[in-house]
Design a protein around this motif. Structure first.
Motif, mmCIF file in Angstrom:
data_model
loop_
_atom_site.group_PDB
_atom_site.id
_atom_site.type_symbol
_atom_site.label_atom_id
_atom_site.label_comp_id
_atom_site.label_asym_id
_atom_site.label_seq_id
_atom_site.Cartn_x
_atom_site.Cartn_y
_atom_site.Cartn_z
ATOM 1 N N LYS A 97 0.850 -1.282 -0.064
ATOM 2 C CA LYS A 97 0.081 0.130 0.200
ATOM 3 C C LYS A 97 0.893 1.215 -0.187
ATOM 4 O O LYS A 97 0.463 2.266 -0.830
ATOM 5 C CB LYS A 97 -1.005 -0.182 1.084
ATOM 6 C CG LYS A 97 -2.025 1.061 1.487
ATOM 7 C CD LYS A 97 -2.986 0.980 2.501
ATOM 8 C CE LYS A 97 -3.197 2.167 3.133
ATOM 9 N NZ LYS A 97 -3.704 2.487 4.401
ATOM 10 N N GLY A 100 1.826 2.258 -3.245
ATOM 11 C CA GLY A 100 0.966 2.986 -4.107
ATOM 12 C C GLY A 100 0.842 4.453 -3.742
ATOM 13 O O GLY A 100 0.744 5.247 -4.812
ATOM 14 N N GLU A 101 0.937 4.577 -2.486
ATOM 15 C CA GLU A 101 0.802 6.234 -2.101
ATOM 16 C C GLU A 101 1.805 6.831 -2.577
ATOM 17 O O GLU A 101 1.830 8.112 -3.043
ATOM 18 C CB GLU A 101 0.789 6.257 -0.469
ATOM 19 C CG GLU A 101 -0.634 5.466 -0.119
ATOM 20 C CD GLU A 101 -0.449 5.188 1.704
ATOM 21 O OE1 GLU A 101 0.444 5.220 2.225
ATOM 22 O OE2 GLU A 101 -1.581 4.903 2.176
ATOM 23 N N GLU A 104 1.594 7.687 -6.381
ATOM 24 C CA GLU A 104 0.706 8.639 -6.644
ATOM 25 C C GLU A 104 0.985 9.987 -6.308
ATOM 26 O O GLU A 104 0.915 11.073 -6.838
ATOM 27 C CB GLU A 104 -0.585 8.451 -6.116
ATOM 28 C CG GLU A 104 -1.454 7.306 -6.561
ATOM 29 C CD GLU A 104 -2.954 7.130 -6.369
ATOM 30 O OE1 GLU A 104 -3.653 6.908 -7.087
ATOM 31 O OE2 GLU A 104 -3.238 7.234 -4.945
ATOM 32 N N TYR A 162 -7.369 0.935 -2.713
ATOM 33 C CA TYR A 162 -7.975 1.570 -4.072
ATOM 34 C C TYR A 162 -9.290 1.142 -4.550
ATOM 35 O O TYR A 162 -9.551 0.919 -5.649
ATOM 36 C CB TYR A 162 -6.719 1.273 -4.836
ATOM 37 C CG TYR A 162 -5.591 2.186 -4.462
ATOM 38 C CD1 TYR A 162 -5.276 3.439 -4.825
ATOM 39 C CD2 TYR A 162 -4.532 1.504 -3.832
ATOM 40 C CE1 TYR A 162 -4.281 4.086 -4.465
ATOM 41 C CE2 TYR A 162 -3.342 2.517 -3.388
ATOM 42 C CZ TYR A 162 -3.472 3.649 -3.897
ATOM 43 O OH TYR A 162 -2.308 4.356 -3.559
ATOM 44 N N LYS A 165 -11.292 1.993 -7.493
ATOM 45 C CA LYS A 165 -10.575 1.807 -8.765
ATOM 46 C C LYS A 165 -10.117 0.640 -9.123
ATOM 47 O O LYS A 165 -9.655 0.341 -10.264
ATOM 48 C CB LYS A 165 -9.305 2.993 -8.617
ATOM 49 C CG LYS A 165 -9.501 4.274 -8.283
ATOM 50 C CD LYS A 165 -8.058 4.864 -8.313
ATOM 51 C CE LYS A 165 -8.525 6.525 -8.180
ATOM 52 N NZ LYS A 165 -7.175 7.224 -8.265
#
Length: 191
Positions: A97, A100-101, A104, A162, A165
């Motif tokens: 996770k 991913g943060e 972004e 997420y 999405k």
């Protein structure tokens, strides 16, 4: 955040779930650039650099490569393809996770997450079959089992974070059926 405005899709799934096969089909139809973090890491290993040698140790253990290294490689690759690509498929990333943060924050928000869901037995069978011709050092039963454990420990929190999405596609079906499901979702993204 950078100047990247092209659609960005994360392709998630366990080792041997068919991520690379799906990406090949998406590239052919949509003109996206397929960026496999595994390939980026293997390419770095093949340079023989100090960083590459460190990656060899990490990959043999089936552990996760430090995010900072993967982010550097991803950012360089994406920026090198901005002029020629219609979008980006990020294959096998994020692995957790926090990655991913960070993706972004540093690169751009993800537009869609395609998650190829598959049984462990199916993935093991596929990887052992691939091992017959791949020459990859991580395609052996012991490393495959470690990779699956690492995948399961880290994937669920990504899917949860997420979920708005995420598109879940069963990877137990044929590659053509997987692509047909992905197409329906991708057509809405590129329309």
């Amino acid at each position: 955040m950078s100047e990247i405005t092209l659609p960005t899709v994360w392709i998630l799934g366990g080792p041997g779930s068919g991520k690379g096969t799906l990406c090949d089909k998406i590239v052919a139809k949509y003109g996206f650039t397929h960026i496999s973090t595994g390939d980026l890491l293997r390419d770095e290993v093949n340079t023989g650099s100090e960083r590459g040698q460190e990656l060899v140790k990490i990959m043999k253990e089936g552990a996760l490569v430090p995010t900072s290294i993967v982010m550097e490689l991803l950012n360089e690759k994406i920026k090198s393809k901005l002029e020629t690509s219609k979008g980006f498929l990020i294959d096998g990333y994020p692995r957790e996770k926090k990655q991913g943060e960070e993706f972004e924050a540093a690169i751009k928000p993800v537009d869609m997450v395609l998650y190829l869901e598959s049984k462990d037995e199916t993935m093991v069978q596929r990887l052992l079959k691939r091992a017959e011709t791949s020459g990859r050092s991580d395609d052996n039963l012991e490393t495959i089992q470690k990779r699956l454990r690492t995948f399961h420990d880290n994937n669920d929190p990504i899917i949860e974070a997420y979920k708005s999405k995420v598109v879940i596609i069963s990877a137990e079906q044929s590659a053509e059926a997987v692509f047909a499901e992905a197409e329906k979702k991708l057509d809405t993204l590129v329309a």
